[in-house]
Motif scaffolding. Structure first.
Motif, PDB file in Angstrom:
ATOM      1  N   TYR A 141       0.848  -1.187   0.000  1.00 41.27           N
ATOM      2  CA  TYR A 141       0.000   0.000   0.000  1.00 41.27           C
ATOM      3  C   TYR A 141       0.880   1.233   0.000  1.00 41.27           C
ATOM      4  O   TYR A 141       1.768   1.384   0.851  1.00 41.27           O
ATOM      5  N   ALA A 142       0.649   2.128  -0.967  1.00 38.70           N
ATOM      6  CA  ALA A 142       1.379   3.393  -1.063  1.00 38.70           C
ATOM      7  C   ALA A 142       0.410   4.537  -0.836  1.00 38.70           C
ATOM      8  O   ALA A 142      -0.739   4.499  -1.314  1.00 38.70           O
ATOM      9  N   GLU A 143       0.852   5.566  -0.110  1.00 35.84           N
ATOM     10  CA  GLU A 143      -0.023   6.700   0.156  1.00 35.84           C
ATOM     11  C   GLU A 143       0.748   8.006   0.113  1.00 35.84           C
ATOM     12  O   GLU A 143       1.959   8.051   0.387  1.00 35.84           O
ATOM     13  N   LEU A 144       0.020   9.073  -0.222  1.00 31.42           N
ATOM     14  CA  LEU A 144       0.518  10.445  -0.163  1.00 31.42           C
ATOM     15  C   LEU A 144      -0.475  11.268   0.637  1.00 31.42           C
ATOM     16  O   LEU A 144      -1.689  11.177   0.414  1.00 31.42           O
ATOM     17  N   ASN A 145       0.040  12.075   1.567  1.00 30.19           N
ATOM     18  CA  ASN A 145      -0.798  12.953   2.383  1.00 30.19           C
ATOM     19  C   ASN A 145      -0.221  14.359   2.350  1.00 30.19           C
ATOM     20  O   ASN A 145       1.002  14.540   2.416  1.00 30.19           O
ATOM     21  N   ASP A 146      -1.107  15.348   2.254  1.00 29.35           N
ATOM     22  CA  ASP A 146      -0.637  16.730   2.180  1.00 29.35           C
ATOM     23  C   ASP A 146      -1.646  17.634   2.877  1.00 29.35           C
ATOM     24  O   ASP A 146      -2.841  17.304   2.969  1.00 29.35           O
ATOM     25  N   SER A 147      -1.176  18.766   3.363  1.00 28.80           N
ATOM     26  CA  SER A 147      -2.052  19.768   3.965  1.00 28.80           C
ATOM     27  C   SER A 147      -1.445  21.146   3.753  1.00 28.80           C
ATOM     28  O   SER A 147      -0.210  21.282   3.669  1.00 28.80           O
ATOM     29  N   HIS A 148      -2.309  22.143   3.651  1.00 32.27           N
ATOM     30  CA  HIS A 148      -1.852  23.521   3.436  1.00 32.27           C
ATOM     31  C   HIS A 148      -2.706  24.471   4.260  1.00 32.27           C
ATOM     32  O   HIS A 148      -3.940  24.358   4.270  1.00 32.27           O
ATOM     33  N   ALA A 149      -2.048  25.396   4.952  1.00 34.80           N
ATOM     34  CA  ALA A 149      -2.747  26.379   5.755  1.00 34.80           C
ATOM     35  C   ALA A 149      -3.411  27.415   4.857  1.00 34.80           C
ATOM     36  O   ALA A 149      -2.842  27.837   3.843  1.00 34.80           O
ATOM     37  N   LEU A 150      -4.614  27.804   5.238  1.00 34.54           N
ATOM     38  CA  LEU A 150      -5.318  28.882   4.554  1.00 34.54           C
ATOM     39  C   LEU A 150      -5.267  30.118   5.454  1.00 34.54           C
ATOM     40  O   LEU A 150      -4.289  30.339   6.146  1.00 34.54           O
ATOM     41  N   THR A 151      -6.307  30.888   5.473  1.00 32.35           N
ATOM     42  CA  THR A 151      -6.342  32.061   6.326  1.00 32.35           C
ATOM     43  C   THR A 151      -6.813  31.694   7.725  1.00 32.35           C
ATOM     44  O   THR A 151      -7.652  30.806   7.901  1.00 32.35           O
ATOM     45  N   GLY A 152      -6.260  32.369   8.725  1.00 38.17           N
ATOM     46  CA  GLY A 152      -6.679  32.124  10.097  1.00 38.17           C
ATOM     47  C   GLY A 152      -6.380  30.704  10.539  1.00 38.17           C
ATOM     48  O   GLY A 152      -5.272  30.202  10.374  1.00 38.17           O
ATOM     49  N   HIS A 153      -7.394  30.044  11.091  1.00 39.17           N
ATOM     50  CA  HIS A 153      -7.237  28.682  11.606  1.00 39.17           C
ATOM     51  C   HIS A 153      -7.660  27.621  10.591  1.00 39.17           C
ATOM     52  O   HIS A 153      -7.717  26.436  10.932  1.00 39.17           O
ATOM     53  N   TRP A 154      -7.955  28.016   9.369  1.00 36.67           N
ATOM     54  CA  TRP A 154      -8.441  27.082   8.368  1.00 36.67           C
ATOM     55  C   TRP A 154      -7.296  26.440   7.590  1.00 36.67           C
ATOM     56  O   TRP A 154      -6.249  27.046   7.393  1.00 36.67           O
ATOM     57  N   TYR A 155      -7.513  25.206   7.138  1.00 42.19           N
ATOM     58  CA  TYR A 155      -6.536  24.519   6.310  1.00 42.19           C
ATOM     59  C   TYR A 155      -7.257  23.503   5.427  1.00 42.19           C
ATOM     60  O   TYR A 155      -8.404  23.107   5.689  1.00 42.19           O
ATOM     61  N   VAL A 156      -6.586  23.093   4.367  1.00 38.55           N
ATOM     62  CA  VAL A 156      -7.102  22.041   3.491  1.00 38.55           C
ATOM     63  C   VAL A 156      -6.158  20.848   3.564  1.00 38.55           C
ATOM     64  O   VAL A 156      -4.967  21.010   3.858  1.00 38.55           O
ATOM     65  N   PHE A 157      -6.690  19.655   3.299  1.00 44.16           N
ATOM     66  CA  PHE A 157      -5.862  18.446   3.355  1.00 44.16           C
ATOM     67  C   PHE A 157      -6.338  17.457   2.305  1.00 44.16           C
ATOM     68  O   PHE A 157      -7.487  17.517   1.828  1.00 44.16           O
ATOM     69  N   ALA A 158      -5.448  16.546   1.929  1.00 49.27           N
ATOM     70  CA  ALA A 158      -5.783  15.552   0.904  1.00 49.27           C
ATOM     71  C   ALA A 158      -4.983  14.286   1.141  1.00 49.27           C
ATOM     72  O   ALA A 158      -3.877  14.323   1.708  1.00 49.27           O
ATOM     73  N   HIS A 159      -5.554  13.167   0.695  1.00 45.53           N
ATOM     74  CA  HIS A 159      -4.923  11.859   0.814  1.00 45.53           C
ATOM     75  C   HIS A 159      -5.198  11.059  -0.450  1.00 45.53           C
ATOM     76  O   HIS A 159      -6.311  11.095  -0.986  1.00 45.53           O
ATOM     77  N   LEU A 185     -11.631  20.010   4.321  1.00 39.33           N
ATOM     78  CA  LEU A 185     -11.364  21.307   4.929  1.00 39.33           C
ATOM     79  C   LEU A 185     -11.319  21.130   6.434  1.00 39.33           C
ATOM     80  O   LEU A 185     -12.152  20.411   7.009  1.00 39.33           O
ATOM     81  N   GLY A 186     -10.346  21.771   7.081  1.00 37.32           N
ATOM     82  CA  GLY A 186     -10.206  21.647   8.518  1.00 37.32           C
ATOM     83  C   GLY A 186     -10.157  22.995   9.207  1.00 37.32           C
ATOM     84  O   GLY A 186      -9.812  24.020   8.599  1.00 37.32           O
ATOM     85  N   PHE A 187     -10.505  22.991  10.491  1.00 37.46           N
ATOM     86  CA  PHE A 187     -10.467  24.193  11.328  1.00 37.46           C
ATOM     87  C   PHE A 187      -9.848  23.791  12.660  1.00 37.46           C
ATOM     88  O   PHE A 187     -10.392  22.933  13.367  1.00 37.46           O
ATOM     89  N   ALA A 188      -8.696  24.371  12.995  1.00 35.37           N
ATOM     90  CA  ALA A 188      -7.955  23.974  14.181  1.00 35.37           C
ATOM     91  C   ALA A 188      -7.755  25.156  15.117  1.00 35.37           C
ATOM     92  O   ALA A 188      -7.173  26.179  14.741  1.00 35.37           O
ATOM     93  N   VAL A 189      -8.265  25.007  16.328  1.00 37.62           N
ATOM     94  CA  VAL A 189      -8.017  25.945  17.428  1.00 37.62           C
ATOM     95  C   VAL A 189      -7.707  25.091  18.642  1.00 37.62           C
ATOM     96  O   VAL A 189      -8.585  24.416  19.178  1.00 37.62           O
ATOM     97  N   GLN A 190      -6.444  25.073  19.044  1.00 36.49           N
ATOM     98  CA  GLN A 190      -6.021  24.189  20.131  1.00 36.49           C
ATOM     99  C   GLN A 190      -6.921  24.345  21.359  1.00 36.49           C
ATOM    100  O   GLN A 190      -7.239  25.475  21.754  1.00 36.49           O
TER     101      GLN A 190
END
Length: 230
Positions: A141-159, A185-190
């Motif tokens: 099994y081979a996989e690629l994962n990536d994520s990129h920060a957007l504005t504020g606490h938002w980010y996008v991710f893909a697999h 789409l993700g939203f992260a606030v610790q």
């Protein structure tokens, strides 16, 4: 392979360096593993922990989740251990092993080894399991994962993942290849992390891959998750 996993974990726990321990609790609307639903298209609750020894490069961890297999309700347990080495500020490599099993009469227990490379947020890994889900054949099994920060606490991710099953598939009249994609789409606030994603899979059916999925699960699904980290 199970003995190798146990040996690695015992070695990690014996490392004298100061460890960093983190954990999380997650609610997910559908527990998807490599494109297959392990919760019968239903919600699941999960807990996970990670232990890192930054000065040595060693790490370990585990996860538990409720699942719904062809035999009914069950619990999945997963443990892993590995080593990571940073080559420069953006690039690192890693290798490790992990072991998975399920509660109940049929454990579907299996182990797999993996190696990977990380460049900034892009992570690529290759896994090999000699007895995938205890079904009597090996898989790559081979996989690629990536994520990129957007504005504020938002980010996008893909697999993106691609699996090749060894052994004879003539009885299933199906391909030995399987692919899965996920993007969201993700939203992260610790300490909270909220995600909404679309998951899809193509190729060999779950039964041909040995997955303990309940019957008639969907291959396309929206997945919502809320995680709390500590």
């Amino acid at each position: 392979m199970f003995r190798i996993v146990v040996a690695v974990l015992l070695t990690l726990l014996a490392v004298p360096a100061r460890a960093q321990v983190t954990g999380s609790a997650t609610f997910v609307s559908d527990y998807r593993f490599r494109g297959a639903s392990l919760s019968d298209d239903r919600p699941a609750a999960q807990v996970a922990f990670d232990v890192d020894w930054p000065s040595t490069g060693w790490y370990a961890g585990g996860m538990m989740s409720n699942v719904r297999t062809d035999a009914g309700h069950a619990v999945q347990g997963l443990v892993y251990g590995g080593y990571v080495q940073r080559l420069d500020a953006d690039l690192s490599w890693e290798g490790g092993v992990r072991y998975t099993r399920f509660s109940g009469g049929e454990s579907y227990a299996y182990a797999e080894a993996y190696a990977g490379v990380t460049f900034r947020q892009l992570v690529g890994r290759l896994y090999y399991a000699p007895n995938y889900f205890n079904a009597g054949y090996g898989t790559w099994y081979a996989e690629l994962n990536d994520s990129h920060a957007l504005t504020g606490h938002w980010y996008v991710f893909a697999h993106a993942g691609y699996l090749r099953r060894n052994g004879n598939v003539a009885d299933y009249h199906a391909s030995r290849f399987h692919s899965d994609l996920r993007a969201g789409l993700g939203f992260a606030v610790q300490p909270w992390n909220i995600q909404l994603s679309w998951s899809t899979a193509h190729g060999a059916p779950d039964v041909a891959l040995g997955y303990p999925s309940a019957a008639d699960t969907h291959r396309n699904a929206w997945v919502f998750s809320v995680a709390y980290a500590w």
